[in-house]
Design a protein around this motif. Structure first.
Motif, mmCIF file in Angstrom:
data_model
loop_
_atom_site.group_PDB
_atom_site.id
_atom_site.type_symbol
_atom_site.label_atom_id
_atom_site.label_comp_id
_atom_site.label_asym_id
_atom_site.label_seq_id
_atom_site.Cartn_x
_atom_site.Cartn_y
_atom_site.Cartn_z
ATOM 1 N N ARG A 33 0.872 -1.057 -0.136
ATOM 2 C CA ARG A 33 -0.151 0.017 -0.067
ATOM 3 C C ARG A 33 0.931 1.242 0.106
ATOM 4 N NH1 ARG A 33 -5.279 0.352 1.519
ATOM 5 N NH2 ARG A 33 -4.877 -1.681 2.343
ATOM 6 N N ASP A 34 1.864 1.336 0.698
ATOM 7 C CA ASP A 34 2.782 2.490 0.818
ATOM 8 C C ASP A 34 3.224 2.825 -0.423
ATOM 9 O OD1 ASP A 34 4.504 0.520 1.443
ATOM 10 O OD2 ASP A 34 5.770 1.550 2.912
ATOM 11 N N ARG A 35 3.816 1.725 -0.961
ATOM 12 C CA ARG A 35 4.378 1.779 -2.267
ATOM 13 C C ARG A 35 3.466 2.435 -3.275
ATOM 14 N NH1 ARG A 35 8.220 -3.333 -2.432
ATOM 15 N NH2 ARG A 35 9.768 -2.642 -0.602
ATOM 16 N N LEU A 36 2.231 1.685 -3.400
ATOM 17 C CA LEU A 36 1.291 2.205 -4.289
ATOM 18 C C LEU A 36 0.724 3.807 -4.013
ATOM 19 C CD1 LEU A 36 -0.952 1.900 -6.748
ATOM 20 C CD2 LEU A 36 -2.436 0.946 -4.658
ATOM 21 N N VAL A 37 0.559 4.088 -2.823
ATOM 22 C CA VAL A 37 0.277 5.544 -2.521
ATOM 23 C C VAL A 37 1.646 6.333 -3.181
ATOM 24 C CG1 VAL A 37 0.199 7.161 -0.964
ATOM 25 C CG2 VAL A 37 -1.141 5.195 -0.701
ATOM 26 N N ALA A 38 2.689 6.036 -2.841
ATOM 27 C CA ALA A 38 3.891 6.935 -3.293
ATOM 28 C C ALA A 38 3.855 6.997 -4.910
ATOM 29 C CB ALA A 38 5.219 6.264 -2.803
ATOM 30 N N GLU A 43 2.913 10.433 -9.520
ATOM 31 C CA GLU A 43 2.200 10.680 -10.826
ATOM 32 C C GLU A 43 1.527 11.902 -10.927
ATOM 33 O OE1 GLU A 43 2.017 9.073 -14.948
ATOM 34 O OE2 GLU A 43 3.200 8.707 -13.230
ATOM 35 N N LEU A 44 0.641 11.951 -10.030
ATOM 36 C CA LEU A 44 -0.208 13.303 -9.841
ATOM 37 C C LEU A 44 0.556 14.384 -9.704
ATOM 38 C CD1 LEU A 44 -3.049 12.168 -7.368
ATOM 39 C CD2 LEU A 44 -3.284 12.609 -9.816
#
Length: 102
Positions: A33-38, A43-44
């Motif tokens: 999860r923390d890698r996905l959020v980062a 990207e945003l």
């Protein structure tokens, strides 16, 4: 990303548990999860910083939808943050409250 035929659980201490599923034929891609959020935030910020605002540590108290301006709907998001209650106005809302949601 890891590919699994089932479910991959990654604990806070990094311990990985793979739960296989005998009926599953499609490989699931799994990322912490923390890698996905980062990755998503990066990207945003790189591509959409002028159009997208990400708000952290905010409790949503309510949402009001209106007809907005002509053919563009508008939403008012009432939130509680450390500095108090605020209203955020937008044309679009995505809620990603994570696993600690109430």
């Amino acid at each position: 990303c890891a590919g699994v035929l089932g479910r991959l659980e990654i604990a806070a201490d990094g311990k990985v548990t793979e739960r296989m599923s005998s009926h599953k034929t499609v490989v699931t891609k799994v990322i912490q999860r923390d890698r996905l959020v980062a990755c998503l935030l990066e990207e945003l910020n790189e591509k959409y910083s002028e159009a997208v605002t990400v708000v952290h540590e905010a409790e949503v108290l309510g949402v009001d939808w209106s007809d907005g301006r002509g053919d563009r709907p508008e939403v008012e998001i009432h939130v509680r943050r450390a500095e108090g209650e605020v209203v955020i106005r937008s044309e679009f809302l995505v809620g990603a409250d994570g696993f600690r949601s109430r």
